[in-house]
Design a protein around this motif. Structure first.
Motif, PDB file in Angstrom:
ATOM      1  N   TRP A 497       0.812  -1.219   0.000  1.00 13.76           N
ATOM      2  CA  TRP A 497       0.000   0.000   0.000  1.00 13.76           C
ATOM      3  C   TRP A 497       0.847   1.272   0.000  1.00 13.76           C
ATOM      4  O   TRP A 497       0.600   2.195  -0.783  1.00 13.76           O
ATOM      5  CB  TRP A 497      -0.927  -0.001   1.208  1.00 13.76           C
ATOM      6  CG  TRP A 497      -1.849  -1.172   1.291  1.00 13.76           C
ATOM      7  CD1 TRP A 497      -1.806  -2.189   2.196  1.00 13.76           C
ATOM      8  CD2 TRP A 497      -2.957  -1.461   0.428  1.00 13.76           C
ATOM      9  NE1 TRP A 497      -2.805  -3.100   1.964  1.00 13.76           N
ATOM     10  CE2 TRP A 497      -3.534  -2.672   0.872  1.00 13.76           C
ATOM     11  CE3 TRP A 497      -3.513  -0.831  -0.679  1.00 13.76           C
ATOM     12  CZ2 TRP A 497      -4.630  -3.252   0.273  1.00 13.76           C
ATOM     13  CZ3 TRP A 497      -4.616  -1.401  -1.294  1.00 13.76           C
ATOM     14  CH2 TRP A 497      -5.164  -2.596  -0.824  1.00 13.76           C
ATOM     15  N   SER A 498       1.840   1.347   0.881  1.00 15.39           N
ATOM     16  CA  SER A 498       2.624   2.584   0.996  1.00 15.39           C
ATOM     17  C   SER A 498       3.423   2.858  -0.271  1.00 15.39           C
ATOM     18  O   SER A 498       3.526   4.007  -0.710  1.00 15.39           O
ATOM     19  CB  SER A 498       3.565   2.508   2.202  1.00 15.39           C
ATOM     20  OG  SER A 498       4.418   1.382   2.115  1.00 15.39           O
ATOM     21  N   LEU A 499       3.989   1.815  -0.896  1.00 18.87           N
ATOM     22  CA  LEU A 499       4.761   2.011  -2.128  1.00 18.87           C
ATOM     23  C   LEU A 499       3.854   2.474  -3.260  1.00 18.87           C
ATOM     24  O   LEU A 499       4.221   3.356  -4.048  1.00 18.87           O
ATOM     25  CB  LEU A 499       5.477   0.713  -2.501  1.00 18.87           C
ATOM     26  CG  LEU A 499       6.392   0.789  -3.720  1.00 18.87           C
ATOM     27  CD1 LEU A 499       7.469   1.842  -3.521  1.00 18.87           C
ATOM     28  CD2 LEU A 499       7.017  -0.573  -4.003  1.00 18.87           C
ATOM     29  N   LEU A 500       2.671   1.889  -3.349  1.00 19.65           N
ATOM     30  CA  LEU A 500       1.705   2.318  -4.362  1.00 19.65           C
ATOM     31  C   LEU A 500       1.318   3.780  -4.150  1.00 19.65           C
ATOM     32  O   LEU A 500       1.218   4.564  -5.107  1.00 19.65           O
ATOM     33  CB  LEU A 500       0.473   1.415  -4.289  1.00 19.65           C
ATOM     34  CG  LEU A 500      -0.572   1.509  -5.407  1.00 19.65           C
ATOM     35  CD1 LEU A 500       0.050   1.307  -6.766  1.00 19.65           C
ATOM     36  CD2 LEU A 500      -1.681   0.501  -5.168  1.00 19.65           C
ATOM     37  N   LEU A 501       1.138   4.168  -2.895  1.00 16.82           N
ATOM     38  CA  LEU A 501       0.750   5.543  -2.574  1.00 16.82           C
ATOM     39  C   LEU A 501       1.829   6.547  -2.962  1.00 16.82           C
ATOM     40  O   LEU A 501       1.546   7.560  -3.612  1.00 16.82           O
ATOM     41  CB  LEU A 501       0.480   5.670  -1.070  1.00 16.82           C
ATOM     42  CG  LEU A 501      -0.936   5.423  -0.572  1.00 16.82           C
ATOM     43  CD1 LEU A 501      -0.966   5.503   0.952  1.00 16.82           C
ATOM     44  CD2 LEU A 501      -1.894   6.451  -1.152  1.00 16.82           C
ATOM     45  N   VAL A 502       3.073   6.290  -2.534  1.00 11.35           N
ATOM     46  CA  VAL A 502       4.130   7.272  -2.791  1.00 11.35           C
ATOM     47  C   VAL A 502       4.451   7.352  -4.281  1.00 11.35           C
ATOM     48  O   VAL A 502       4.826   8.421  -4.788  1.00 11.35           O
ATOM     49  CB  VAL A 502       5.395   6.947  -1.965  1.00 11.35           C
ATOM     50  CG1 VAL A 502       5.102   6.991  -0.480  1.00 11.35           C
ATOM     51  CG2 VAL A 502       6.001   5.612  -2.341  1.00 11.35           C
ATOM     52  N   THR A 503       4.293   6.236  -4.996  1.00  8.09           N
ATOM     53  CA  THR A 503       4.540   6.268  -6.444  1.00  8.09           C
ATOM     54  C   THR A 503       3.486   7.112  -7.150  1.00  8.09           C
ATOM     55  O   THR A 503       3.807   7.968  -7.993  1.00  8.09           O
ATOM     56  CB  THR A 503       4.554   4.838  -7.014  1.00  8.09           C
ATOM     57  OG1 THR A 503       5.495   4.039  -6.299  1.00  8.09           O
ATOM     58  CG2 THR A 503       4.917   4.850  -8.481  1.00  8.09           C
ATOM     59  N   LEU A 504       2.212   6.894  -6.832  1.00  6.79           N
ATOM     60  CA  LEU A 504       1.138   7.694  -7.434  1.00  6.79           C
ATOM     61  C   LEU A 504       1.278   9.165  -7.074  1.00  6.79           C
ATOM     62  O   LEU A 504       1.046  10.051  -7.919  1.00  6.79           O
ATOM     63  CB  LEU A 504      -0.219   7.162  -6.974  1.00  6.79           C
ATOM     64  CG  LEU A 504      -0.656   5.816  -7.553  1.00  6.79           C
ATOM     65  CD1 LEU A 504      -1.881   5.284  -6.813  1.00  6.79           C
ATOM     66  CD2 LEU A 504      -0.954   5.940  -9.052  1.00  6.79           C
ATOM     67  N   THR A 505       1.666   9.459  -5.830  1.00  5.06           N
ATOM     68  CA  THR A 505       1.825  10.857  -5.406  1.00  5.06           C
ATOM     69  C   THR A 505       2.987  11.504  -6.141  1.00  5.06           C
ATOM     70  O   THR A 505       2.912  12.679  -6.529  1.00  5.06           O
ATOM     71  CB  THR A 505       2.051  10.927  -3.886  1.00  5.06           C
ATOM     72  OG1 THR A 505       1.019  10.214  -3.212  1.00  5.06           O
ATOM     73  CG2 THR A 505       2.045  12.360  -3.402  1.00  5.06           C
ATOM     74  N   SER A 506       4.085  10.753  -6.341  1.00  4.42           N
ATOM     75  CA  SER A 506       5.233  11.291  -7.086  1.00  4.42           C
ATOM     76  C   SER A 506       4.825  11.685  -8.501  1.00  4.42           C
ATOM     77  O   SER A 506       5.228  12.744  -9.006  1.00  4.42           O
ATOM     78  CB  SER A 506       6.353  10.247  -7.141  1.00  4.42           C
ATOM     79  OG  SER A 506       6.735   9.848  -5.848  1.00  4.42           O
ATOM     80  N   ILE A 507       4.021  10.838  -9.134  1.00  3.88           N
ATOM     81  CA  ILE A 507       3.556  11.137 -10.495  1.00  3.88           C
ATOM     82  C   ILE A 507       2.661  12.366 -10.480  1.00  3.88           C
ATOM     83  O   ILE A 507       2.780  13.255 -11.343  1.00  3.88           O
ATOM     84  CB  ILE A 507       2.805   9.924 -11.078  1.00  3.88           C
ATOM     85  CG1 ILE A 507       3.748   8.715 -11.196  1.00  3.88           C
ATOM     86  CG2 ILE A 507       2.194  10.263 -12.425  1.00  3.88           C
ATOM     87  CD1 ILE A 507       3.040   7.416 -11.529  1.00  3.88           C
ATOM     88  N   ALA A 508       1.777  12.445  -9.489  1.00  5.53           N
ATOM     89  CA  ALA A 508       0.798  13.547  -9.446  1.00  5.53           C
ATOM     90  C   ALA A 508       1.479  14.901  -9.312  1.00  5.53           C
ATOM     91  O   ALA A 508       1.091  15.868  -9.981  1.00  5.53           O
ATOM     92  CB  ALA A 508      -0.181  13.324  -8.293  1.00  5.53           C
ATOM     93  N   ILE A 509       2.511  15.009  -8.449  1.00  4.59           N
ATOM     94  CA  ILE A 509       3.126  16.328  -8.253  1.00  4.59           C
ATOM     95  C   ILE A 509       4.099  16.682  -9.377  1.00  4.59           C
ATOM     96  O   ILE A 509       4.565  17.819  -9.457  1.00  4.59           O
ATOM     97  CB  ILE A 509       3.838  16.405  -6.895  1.00  4.59           C
ATOM     98  CG1 ILE A 509       5.008  15.431  -6.819  1.00  4.59           C
ATOM     99  CG2 ILE A 509       2.872  16.174  -5.755  1.00  4.59           C
ATOM    100  CD1 ILE A 509       5.824  15.578  -5.548  1.00  4.59           C
ATOM    101  N   ALA A 510       4.420  15.687 -10.253  1.00  7.92           N
ATOM    102  CA  ALA A 510       5.279  15.980 -11.404  1.00  7.92           C
ATOM    103  C   ALA A 510       4.490  16.500 -12.599  1.00  7.92           C
ATOM    104  O   ALA A 510       5.090  16.978 -13.577  1.00  7.92           O
ATOM    105  CB  ALA A 510       6.051  14.723 -11.802  1.00  7.92           C
ATOM    106  N   LEU A 511       3.151  16.429 -12.547  1.00  5.62           N
ATOM    107  CA  LEU A 511       2.325  16.863 -13.682  1.00  5.62           C
ATOM    108  C   LEU A 511       2.400  18.379 -13.863  1.00  5.62           C
ATOM    109  O   LEU A 511       2.445  19.126 -12.880  1.00  5.62           O
ATOM    110  CB  LEU A 511       0.872  16.436 -13.462  1.00  5.62           C
ATOM    111  CG  LEU A 511       0.606  14.927 -13.410  1.00  5.62           C
ATOM    112  CD1 LEU A 511      -0.861  14.659 -13.136  1.00  5.62           C
ATOM    113  CD2 LEU A 511       1.045  14.244 -14.695  1.00  5.62           C
ATOM    114  N   PRO A 512       2.388  18.846 -15.100  1.00  2.00           N
ATOM    115  CA  PRO A 512       2.461  20.291 -15.351  1.00  2.00           C
ATOM    116  C   PRO A 512       1.098  20.965 -15.185  1.00  2.00           C
ATOM    117  O   PRO A 512       0.051  20.299 -15.145  1.00  2.00           O
ATOM    118  CB  PRO A 512       2.921  20.355 -16.805  1.00  2.00           C
ATOM    119  CG  PRO A 512       2.371  19.111 -17.423  1.00  2.00           C
ATOM    120  CD  PRO A 512       2.401  18.057 -16.344  1.00  2.00           C
TER     121      PRO A 512
END
Length: 729
Positions: A497-512
């Motif tokens: 769960w935690s790895l899935l969360l931090v990966t999705l969050t990393s992608i979200a804050i990289a969006l322009p």
């Protein structure tokens, strides 16, 4: 003019005596540390309303015994002349300070295993015997001058009480292992009964409401607190008698102060080599005696109050009955074989007979100590009965006056309509010969549960609750699972769960083209959620099989939250370069793929064949590669989303992941309540109550969605959860 021999010797003597006041300050500092530790224990007892005052900060261990050894410097000093008022007070206060410390040590025996009890009691015995022997030597040496020596009677009485407390502490130490063993058996029986009730209540998972969780926590709290080894010792007769002794020696110190004040009109007269530091020693140790007497005195008064309330249920014969747990350990030692390997039968017989004689004597001494303690309790009840009766009348009058305005009833019916009073009394753990605990004890326990839950409610994660409102019945996650792309490696570690969360969050804050306040809000929300996600993962992954995956999530999140980087790539800079979401997703995927291919080429360790042993960097890269490639595939099949639309979709996915993981909250709360370690139970139930308070509204939110209806026993891990979402429970 050259120095004579006498002048030279006198100068050397003065130089040797010059540091003595500073040595005295060292003694005062050690005494002050012990005094502060006892004071903090008293404060902790009042704050938590545990008037049996558990030993949390001042317990019998190497540190406290070392400090006490320093504090006893004046008592064991055979060479320094100490005849003036302050010097004599310092001698007496040191001995009384030692007695008070031993009275406070009593309950700490419950926190130790058998070996620790044996070693610590032996160490304390060596210290006590050293002090007493030195005092006796001094008395013998000056026996011709005792008529003119001040406070020698107080010194002798204080020494006697130190020996008596050592004997009583040893008697309690013998009782502790047997009592802990008996209570452990009773606890396991109660735990089995409670677990069966929980299974019956959770046949349909939706019915395990926060109201029932609260009732469950109260039940386990009663079990944990009444079986606490420290509480068991505090309820014993030897512990209550030690309170009487501590009170008595405090009065002896007060009498010494009063007598010296009347006779000498001063407390600042010192002629020893310790000089001005003697005054500080007296002050530090006197303060310790005052603070240290509070806990033993309250334990004694509470035991007397309890004995008074139960005297109608107990006959005179039962009041002086010797329970088996006081002597059972000694009897076991007596009946056991010798640990020594001796071939000669005659010597074995001789040693066995000697062991039997010694242990028979010790058993009789143990019985005498217990009977004496019971007699002290009986006399205390007789003398204080009128006082206790007045206190009870005042309390009843106060309850009558406040009943019209108070709406707090601990044993009232809960919202589900179940009366908990009967259940709670069933789960009180008592040792042999003990009648039921008074209702006030259960009331205080339940009040503590309610207060801890209320404290938790004040710490509720608001941002997390707002994020969970985005839950979309997990459709976004099942869609991602349906289109999941194959791994670049023949094997891969599963997501947690935690790895899935931090990966999705990393992608979200990289969006322009995403407002900064939106990404900051998402980071804050996920950070609040990860606190509970990590707790859930730690509880579910008991064997540490997925430890590397959890560590990978931790490493990634430190970079993402603090520096907004993913494996040293600046996510904020990526979002500001004017590219679209597809390009950023592709760049993240390429970076992850590069890490994976490099690992695949260079791996030589055979342990790396198991994906659970992969380095945390590779595990994080595998997760990023899988998720970014899957999102790109979904966007190719369906209409591409705008940057804002993709951010919203990722926020919804993050909310769904959090909800799916937090689905296990009720299971974790139950697991926290069912800690097996006897020393960890109270802490575990406290954590469960605090967790319920913090997440009560979150549980209500989750109950409105179908993910909460999944059995958490079968949806603890991401891969199992996806299967259940597809095929049902």
């Amino acid at each position: 003019m050259p120095l004579t021999g006498n002048d030279s010797d006198g100068g050397v003597q003065r130089q040797l005596e010059a540091p003595m006041p500073w040595i005295g300050m060292y003694v005062a500092a050690a005494s002050l540390v012990c005094s502060l530790a006892m004071t903090v224990d008293v404060f902790h007892g009042f704050r938590t309303k545990k008037l049996w005052f558990p030993s949390k900060y001042f317990s019998i261990n190497a540190a406290s015994l070392s400090l006490l050894a320093v504090a006893m410097k004046l008592s064991v000093d055979l060479t320094t002349h100490m005849w003036t008022v302050t010097d004599r007070l310092a001698k007496v206060s040191s001995l009384i300070f030692m007695s008070t410390a031993m009275g406070n040590f009593m309950t700490s025996l419950g926190t130790m295993n058998d070996k620790e009890i044996l070693l610590n009691v032996i160490a304390l015995g060596i210290l006590v015997i050293t002090v007493i022997v030195n005092v006796c030597i001094q008395i013998i040496q000056v026996r011709h001058f005792l008529g003119g020596r001040e406070m020698y009677a107080e010194e002798i009485i204080a020494s006697f009480f130190i020996l008596l407390l050592l004997v009583m502490l040893s008697a309690s130490a013998v009782m502790v292992p047997t009592t802990k063993r008996h209570l452990e058996l009773k606890y396991q029986e109660m735990l089995k009964l409670a677990s069966e009730e929980e299974i019956l209540q959770s046949v349909e998972f939706e019915k395990l409401t926060t109201d029932k969780l609260r009732a469950m926590i109260k039940k386990y709290w009663v079990m944990a607190e009444t079986s606490s080894p420290q509480f068991v010792i505090a309820r014993s007769v030897t512990c209550s008698t030690s309170g009487v002794i501590c009170l008595a020696i405090t009065f002896i110190l007060a009498e010494a102060y009063a007598r010296m004040a009347i006779k000498c009109n001063t407390f600042k007269e010192t002629a020893s080599n310790y000089g001005w530091s003697t005054t500080w020693i007296v002050l530090a140790q006197s303060a310790g005696v005052i603070a240290g007497t509070i806990a033993p005195a309250f334990r004694w008064f509470t035991a007397v109050n309890f004995a008074y309330s139960e005297k109608g249920q107990m006959s005179f014969k039962n009041a002086f009955k010797i329970e088996t747990y006081w002597t059972q350990r000694l009897v076991e030692w007596k009946e056991s074989s010798l640990p020594l390997q001796i071939r000669d039968r005659k010597w074995r017989k001789l040693l066995n007979d000697a062991k039997g004689l010694i242990l028979n004597f010790v058993i009789r001494v143990q019985i005498l100590i217990v009977l004496s303690s019971k007699l002290v309790r009986f006399i205390s009840v007789c003398f204080l009965s009128q006082t206790i009766l007045c206190i009870h009348c005042i309390k009843r009058l106060k309850n009558v006056l406040t009943s019209s305005t108070s709406s707090i009833h601990v044993f009232s019916e809960s919202e589900s309509g179940v009366n908990t009073e009967q259940d709670l009394t069933r789960y009180v753990l008592l040792f042999e010969g003990e009648v039921e605990q008074p209702h006030k004890t259960l009331k205080n326990i339940c009040n503590k549960v309610d207060k801890v839950i209320e404290i938790g409610k004040k710490q509720q994660p608001e941002n997390l609750k707002n994020l969970l409102l985005k839950i979309d019945n997990f459709s976004s996650l099942t869609e991602i699972d349906d289109y999941q792309v194959p791994s670049l490696h023949s094997q891969e570690p599963p997501n947690f769960w935690s790895l899935l969360l931090v990966t999705l969050t990393s992608i979200a804050i990289a969006l322009p083209n995403i407002p900064r306040h939106s990404t900051n809000w998402l980071l804050s929300s996920v950070n609040q959620g990860l606190i509970y996600v990590k707790l859930i993962e730690k509880c579910l992954d008991r064997n540490g099989v997925r430890l590397n995956i959890r560590n990978a999530a931790d490493v990634v999140w430190v970079e993402v939250e603090l520096y907004q980087k993913w494996q040293h790539k600046n996510l904020h800079e990526m979002s500001c370069k004017g590219r679209n979401s597809k390009e950023i997703l592709q760049e993240l995927s390429d970076e992850a793929e590069k890490t994976l291919m490099e690992f695949k080429r260079n791996v030589k360790d055979c342990r790396m064949k198991d994906p659970f042993n992969w380095p945390v960097k590779v595990i994080a890269a595998n997760s990023m590669n899988q998720i970014t490639r899957t999102i790109l595939l979904v966007n190719e099949i369906h209409d591409p989303l705008t940057d804002e639309g993709l951010f919203d979709q990722l926020s919804t996915m993050i909310a769904d992941v959090l909800a799916a993981c937090l689905n296990n909250l009720t299971r974790v709360i139950t697991m926290k309540c069912q800690q097996n370690g006897i020393e960890e139970r109270e802490k575990g139930v406290h954590q469960a109550a605090l967790l319920l308070g913090e997440t009560e509204e979150i549980i209500h939110i989750l109950q409105q969605h179908k993910g909460q209806s999944l059995n958490p026993e079968k949806s603890a891990y991401t891969e199992k959860w996806f299967v259940l979402m597809e095929h049902g429970n």
